[in-house]
Design an enzyme around this catalytic site. Structure first.
Site, mmCIF file in Angstrom:
data_model
loop_
_atom_site.group_PDB
_atom_site.id
_atom_site.type_symbol
_atom_site.label_atom_id
_atom_site.label_comp_id
_atom_site.label_asym_id
_atom_site.label_seq_id
_atom_site.Cartn_x
_atom_site.Cartn_y
_atom_site.Cartn_z
ATOM 1 N N ARG A 170 0.845 -1.192 0.000
ATOM 2 C CA ARG A 170 0.000 0.000 0.000
ATOM 3 C C ARG A 170 0.882 1.244 0.000
ATOM 4 O O ARG A 170 2.026 1.215 0.459
ATOM 5 C CB ARG A 170 -0.918 0.015 1.220
ATOM 6 C CG ARG A 170 -1.837 -1.196 1.346
ATOM 7 C CD ARG A 170 -2.610 -1.146 2.658
ATOM 8 N NE ARG A 170 -3.501 -2.287 2.823
ATOM 9 C CZ ARG A 170 -3.189 -3.410 3.446
ATOM 10 N NH1 ARG A 170 -1.970 -3.547 3.982
ATOM 11 N NH2 ARG A 170 -4.054 -4.402 3.554
ATOM 12 N N LYS A 194 -1.574 -2.603 8.241
ATOM 13 C CA LYS A 194 -2.674 -2.168 9.102
ATOM 14 C C LYS A 194 -2.570 -2.827 10.470
ATOM 15 O O LYS A 194 -2.225 -3.997 10.580
ATOM 16 C CB LYS A 194 -4.014 -2.528 8.455
ATOM 17 C CG LYS A 194 -4.309 -1.747 7.178
ATOM 18 C CD LYS A 194 -5.671 -2.105 6.612
ATOM 19 C CE LYS A 194 -6.011 -1.258 5.390
ATOM 20 N NZ LYS A 194 -7.339 -1.595 4.826
ATOM 21 N N HIS A 263 -2.860 2.033 -5.902
ATOM 22 C CA HIS A 263 -3.653 0.838 -5.639
ATOM 23 C C HIS A 263 -3.804 -0.008 -6.900
ATOM 24 O O HIS A 263 -3.923 -1.230 -6.824
ATOM 25 C CB HIS A 263 -5.024 1.226 -5.070
ATOM 26 C CG HIS A 263 -5.380 0.440 -3.847
ATOM 27 N ND1 HIS A 263 -4.638 0.475 -2.690
ATOM 28 C CD2 HIS A 263 -6.390 -0.446 -3.612
ATOM 29 C CE1 HIS A 263 -5.177 -0.335 -1.789
ATOM 30 N NE2 HIS A 263 -6.231 -0.915 -2.326
ATOM 31 N N ARG A 266 -0.917 -2.163 -7.019
ATOM 32 C CA ARG A 266 -1.119 -3.250 -6.044
ATOM 33 C C ARG A 266 -2.006 -4.333 -6.648
ATOM 34 O O ARG A 266 -1.707 -5.528 -6.567
ATOM 35 C CB ARG A 266 -1.744 -2.664 -4.774
ATOM 36 C CG ARG A 266 -2.108 -3.680 -3.686
ATOM 37 C CD ARG A 266 -2.588 -2.903 -2.456
ATOM 38 N NE ARG A 266 -3.249 -3.707 -1.454
ATOM 39 C CZ ARG A 266 -2.634 -4.396 -0.500
ATOM 40 N NH1 ARG A 266 -1.308 -4.402 -0.457
ATOM 41 N NH2 ARG A 266 -3.308 -5.074 0.405
ATOM 42 N N HIS A 289 -3.298 -9.241 3.636
ATOM 43 C CA HIS A 289 -4.731 -9.377 3.906
ATOM 44 C C HIS A 289 -4.945 -10.287 5.117
ATOM 45 O O HIS A 289 -4.372 -11.375 5.180
ATOM 46 C CB HIS A 289 -5.459 -9.988 2.704
ATOM 47 C CG HIS A 289 -5.608 -9.051 1.549
ATOM 48 N ND1 HIS A 289 -5.812 -9.472 0.254
ATOM 49 C CD2 HIS A 289 -5.607 -7.699 1.489
ATOM 50 C CE1 HIS A 289 -5.924 -8.429 -0.542
ATOM 51 N NE2 HIS A 289 -5.799 -7.341 0.184
ATOM 52 N N TYR A 298 -9.147 -11.157 -6.491
ATOM 53 C CA TYR A 298 -8.186 -11.216 -7.594
ATOM 54 C C TYR A 298 -8.360 -12.464 -8.449
ATOM 55 O O TYR A 298 -7.968 -12.484 -9.609
ATOM 56 C CB TYR A 298 -6.759 -11.111 -7.051
ATOM 57 C CG TYR A 298 -6.526 -9.790 -6.379
ATOM 58 C CD1 TYR A 298 -6.448 -8.615 -7.131
ATOM 59 C CD2 TYR A 298 -6.444 -9.680 -5.000
ATOM 60 C CE1 TYR A 298 -6.265 -7.395 -6.513
ATOM 61 C CE2 TYR A 298 -6.262 -8.455 -4.381
ATOM 62 C CZ TYR A 298 -6.181 -7.321 -5.143
ATOM 63 O OH TYR A 298 -6.019 -6.107 -4.533
#
Length: 317
Positions: A170, A194, A263, A266, A289, A298
């Site tokens: 990211r 995150k 993004h 990404r 993730h 994806y």
């Protein structure tokens, strides 16, 4: 109840002058809880706080001093209906629903309310469109399309483009990288994602060359203050995400791809990994993730690309 003739927007301006209110004070505590205890990202905390303050502003149009007695399912539904009437997107509506449900559950635990009034609040899920994905050829063209004219910025921008595409990280993660996060003996980088979760992501020799060129030949020219940040902005400190977005957009435009953002790189990295035969869990780990379900989008992208290739190439399509 006598109707009040102020607009919703005007009440947002009034809130700061209407004195303390229990819901507003609880929102501040809730935001602190999300940051310090739950470990939510600053962007999520900021979004939830804004949504909940908008709720207080709406309640303020109904009663001079909103309290938790006004925190009812009926009022929450009316607030979301007002959101729809204001022309907000489904994504905004879904986020506001998530914010108020999380807040409601927290308020029960804190003893502000007796029952979780927002638990039954229904909001539409944000529409999940397939992400924009570059072809491998377009991605290669973008990698070679830095628009910078001065050598230090050129080396930095090339390294940024290569790293985004090589790792799928990211933009916030890229901006947060430090010098000691890179291990060039193994061509890998430690990424802080995150919730401060860390992962190690590999990159290839082309990316490594670009990173080393920036570190050894370009970084010192931009350095103006003591910092461990790997990527620097024009003022010599850690680069800002908005600068990275501009770098990617300019490179995209140079390569004939309008509206390109980090993004999309990404998404492209993940899709090209799957197209190349990578296992879904490997891609999940690479992207950071927490849920495999998030990564599965994806597979839909790859399937869509397969269908298009089949339609164009197969004689019976």
């Amino acid at each position: 109840m006598t109707p009040r003739h102020h607009t919703h927007a005007s009440h947002q301006a009034e809130l700061s002058s209407c004195g303390p209110n229990p819901i507003g004070e609880a929102i501040n505590d809730f935001a602190e809880h999300l940051t310090l205890v739950v470990g939510r990202s600053p962007a999520t905390v900021k979004g939830y706080r804004a949504d909940l303050n908008d709720l207080v502003s709406y309640l303020h149009t109904q009663t001079p001093t909103p309290t938790f007695a006004d925190f009812t399912l009926t009022n929450l539904r009316a607030w979301l209906a007002h959101t729809v009437d204001a022309g907000k997107t489904r994504a905004t509506l879904a986020r506001r629903g998530a914010a108020v449900r999380t807040f409601s559950t927290w308020c029960v635990k804190q003893g502000f309310i007796d029952r979780d009034v927002a638990a039954k609040l229904q909001t539409p899920k944000a529409g999940r469109s397939l992400p924009k994905v570059l072809t491998a050829t377009s991605a290669a063209q973008v990698m070679e399309s830095s628009a910078a004219t001065r050598e230090p910025e050129f080396l930095r921008d090339c390294a940024i483009l290569e790293l985004l595409y090589a790792t799928g990280m990211r933009v916030s993660e890229l901006c947060g990288t430090n010098l000691n996060d890179f291990d060039f003996s193994r061509n890998q980088v430690k990424v802080t994602g995150k919730g401060d979760k860390q992962r190690v992501v590999p990159f290839g020799p082309t990316c490594a060359d670009a990173l080393l060129m920036w570190r050894d030949s370009g970084r010192a020219a931009l350095l103006k203050k003591t910092t461990d940040a790997f990527f620097l902005g024009s003022r010599g400190g850690r680069i800002d995400p908005s600068v990275v977005r501009s770098i990617v957009a300019r490179a995209g435009a140079q390569a004939g791809v309008q509206g390109l953002g980090p993004h999309a790189l990404r998404h492209s990295a993940a899709t090209h990994m799957l197209d190349g035969g990578a296992d879904l869990r490997v891609v999940q780990e690479m992207l950071g993730h927490s849920s495999l379900q998030t990564t599965q989008i994806y597979t839909h992208v790859s399937t869509a690309r397969l269908r298009e290739a089949y339609r164009q190439a197969h004689p019976r399509a």
